[in-house]
Design an enzyme around this catalytic site. Structure first.
Site, PDB file in Angstrom:
ATOM      1  N   ARG A   1       0.858  -1.178   0.000  1.00 49.53           N
ATOM      2  CA  ARG A   1       0.000   0.000   0.000  1.00 49.53           C
ATOM      3  C   ARG A   1       0.895   1.229   0.000  1.00 49.53           C
ATOM      4  NH1 ARG A   1      -2.066  -3.624   3.809  1.00 49.53           N
ATOM      5  NH2 ARG A   1      -4.170  -4.419   3.341  1.00 49.53           N
TER       6      ARG A   1
ATOM      7  N   ARG B   1      -0.764  -2.217  -6.696  1.00 54.36           N
ATOM      8  CA  ARG B   1      -0.985  -3.323  -5.764  1.00 54.36           C
ATOM      9  C   ARG B   1      -1.972  -4.325  -6.368  1.00 54.36           C
ATOM     10  NH1 ARG B   1      -1.110  -4.776  -0.161  1.00 54.36           N
ATOM     11  NH2 ARG B   1      -3.164  -5.479   0.545  1.00 54.36           N
TER      12      ARG B   1
ATOM     13  N   LYS C   1      -1.942  -2.180   7.484  1.00 48.72           N
ATOM     14  CA  LYS C   1      -3.360  -2.017   7.756  1.00 48.72           C
ATOM     15  C   LYS C   1      -3.796  -3.010   8.832  1.00 48.72           C
ATOM     16  CE  LYS C   1      -7.794  -1.592   5.382  1.00 48.72           C
ATOM     17  NZ  LYS C   1      -8.504  -1.675   4.079  1.00 48.72           N
TER      18      LYS C   1
ATOM     19  N   TYR D   1      -9.520 -10.838  -6.933  1.00 50.24           N
ATOM     20  CA  TYR D   1      -8.586 -10.801  -8.064  1.00 50.24           C
ATOM     21  C   TYR D   1      -8.814 -11.958  -9.032  1.00 50.24           C
ATOM     22  CZ  TYR D   1      -6.326  -7.290  -5.225  1.00 50.24           C
ATOM     23  OH  TYR D   1      -6.069  -6.166  -4.484  1.00 50.24           O
TER      24      TYR D   1
ATOM     25  N   HIS E   1      -2.756   2.744  -5.845  1.00 47.68           N
ATOM     26  CA  HIS E   1      -3.242   1.435  -5.409  1.00 47.68           C
ATOM     27  C   HIS E   1      -3.416   0.467  -6.578  1.00 47.68           C
ATOM     28  CE1 HIS E   1      -4.525  -0.555  -1.754  1.00 47.68           C
ATOM     29  NE2 HIS E   1      -5.510  -1.127  -2.400  1.00 47.68           N
TER      30      HIS E   1
ATOM     31  N   HIS F   1      -3.786  -9.594   3.684  1.00 51.55           N
ATOM     32  CA  HIS F   1      -5.231  -9.662   3.877  1.00 51.55           C
ATOM     33  C   HIS F   1      -5.554 -10.593   5.040  1.00 51.55           C
ATOM     34  CE1 HIS F   1      -6.178  -8.434  -0.550  1.00 51.55           C
ATOM     35  NE2 HIS F   1      -5.908  -7.399   0.222  1.00 51.55           N
TER      36      HIS F   1
END
Length: 481
Positions: A294, A428, A319, A460, A425, A451
């Protein structure tokens, strides 16, 4: 148009900072305050009273101002009323009267501004144009009660929420949430305050939240993620600031969640963007794409986060405050080594000029007093200029600002003539999609991206072309083949 005095502007801007209004919105808030004061002067309405807000917002609606602009204007006026309450408690229903004639003579205000709002003076009039007539004396407080919506009864409004905003900031910092989370929660709390007309926080009910969330979905037509963000912010406010459970909020009109497929660039498009980027932005983009970082994770990298011997890069406080490691791409290894060497000379120059060090998180500076000046703690992508700390007067260095990278990427995408809405972004997203296209395990991609839920990574699968065999066949037949 009335001109607001510098003293009133300074007081209002101080209040904006205390209430957590973003700096980028300060000019807009001051503009709405100027429009409101001019409106009250023009139509001879009691400035600073609740009865003047509804006509002002109706005038903005007639001027074709959007719903978001009208809400921002209402929030600015509500803050002004809070400031008026502090200055003249118990007299908010009265217009904010001008100074005494003796004081006006000292300040140089014309006599016609005797009943202008406090801190406001009439601008110089061009020749041949008459000044606006003086305002009529204000009606008694009981003559025109403030209009209250029918479903709200006679509840009190116009109460200051300063203590609640301060408590919210304390609770956020206590849990070490990011400053961005604090700003977001403060913005939603300010919008709820405007929606409820500064109702006493202790009297807030889940019904108020229900009406607010429904208004977001119906009137403002926000996305589902925006409505969920508002819900989480208010849930945190009820639990940790008001100290009571949120309760069930049933019957809320929910914004429809639409399936989102992220934008992905091809390898050729990424090469075209990199060709139009200058250092250090080219290296930043290579890390965004090569490691799946990120933007804030990349810009917060420090020298000690690079382990060239093991070939891994450590991301701290990503995150959700999670740490992870990712492989250092061989294609950027030489560029990273050159970046570190250039940092050494910059660091020596800073130390020679009485450098105060970099900014450290939480209490690390008190724990390690010399860490801010040590080379291993320096930013991998430092800001171009030093920042002066107002409290101590010393100069410290921050990392490269996100807006500079975003602007450079936008310009590079435009020069490369790429017909996609690409941002920082997007690289990514491209990282995950290209690994999936190369038949890498999706669980591995999940760990590299950081994640917490595999379902987030599954998005994705919609960005790459499926290469699986669709025809059903028995495994026994596969063995025989």
């Amino acid at each position: 148009m009335l001109s607001v005095s510098p003293a009133l502007q300074a007081r209002f801007e101080t209040l904006l900072r205390k209430r957590g209004v973003p700096n980028a919105a300060h000019s807009a808030f001051k503009k709405w305050l100027r429009f409101y004061l001019d409106f009250c002067h023009k139509y001879q309405l009691p400035c600073g009273s609740q009865s003047s807000i509804a006509p002002f917002l109706k005038k903005l609606q007639d001027k074709k101002q959007s719903e978001a602009q009208r809400q921002q204007a209402a929030q600015a006026v509500a803050l002004f009323l809070d400031m008026a309450q502090v200055d003249r408690p118990g007299e908010v229903a009265q217009p904010l009267g001008g100074e005494a004639p003796e004081a006006q003579a000292v300040s140089g205000l014309p006599a016609s501004s005797a009943r202008s709002p406090v801190g406001v003076s009439v601008a110089a009039m061009p020749p041949g144009v008459q000044e606006p007539p003086p305002l009529a004396p204000p009606p008694p407080p009981t003559a025109q009660p403030s209009p209250v919506p029918a479903n709200q009864g006679q509840r009190r409004t116009g109460i200051s929420w300063k203590a609640e905003f301060d408590r919210l900031a304390e609770e956020i910092r206590l849990r070490h949430y990011s400053p961005r989370t604090l700003r977001t929660y403060q913005q939603w709390l300010a919008k709820l305050q405007t929606f409820t007309r500064s109702k006493p926080p202790a009297e807030l009910t889940p019904e108020d939240v229900k009406e607010f969330l429904t208004q977001l979905a119906v009137a403002r037509r926000v996305s589902a993620s925006t409505q969920n963000q508002a819900f989480n912010a208010l849930l945190f406010f009820f639990r940790h600031v008001l100290g009571r459970e949120f309760g069930k909020v049933e019957g809320v009109v929910r914004a429809k969640r639409r399936p989102y497929i992220p934008v992905v660039l091809s390898r050729e498009e990424i090469q075209a963007v990199l060709a139009h980027l200058q250092p250090p932005f080219a290296l930043v983009v290579k890390l965004l794409y090569g490691c799946g970082l990120r933007l804030f994770e990349c810009l917060r990298l420090r020298v000690q986060d690079l382990n060239f011997d093991a070939g891994v890069l450590t991301v701290h406080d990503g995150k959700g405050q999670r740490d992870r490691t990712v492989p250092i791409p061989e294609a950027v290894r030489t560029g990273l080594l050159a970046q570190v060497e250039s940092l050494r000379s910059l660091h020596q120059q800073d130390l020679a000029r009485g450098y105060g060090g970099v900014f450290l998180v939480h209490a690390l500076e008190r724990k390690y007093r010399n860490a801010a000046r040590e080379f291993v703690w320096q930013w991998l992508f430092p800001a171009k200029y030093l920042t002066q700390v107002p409290e101590s007067g010393e100069y410290r260095r921050y990392h490269l600002h996100e807006s500079h990278v975003q602007r450079a990427i936008k310009e590079a995408v435009g020069r490369a003539r790429i017909g996609k809405r690409a941002s920082a972004h997007t690289f990514r997203h491209s990282f995950a999609s290209h690994l999936l296209q190369a038949n890498f395990d999706i669980r591995t991609i999940q760990q590299l991206l950081g994640h917490s839920d595999l379902r987030t990574t599954m998005i994705y699968t919609h960005t790459v072309k499926s290469t699986t065999i669709k025809e059903a066949k028995s495994p026994l037949d596969l063995w025989q083949g």
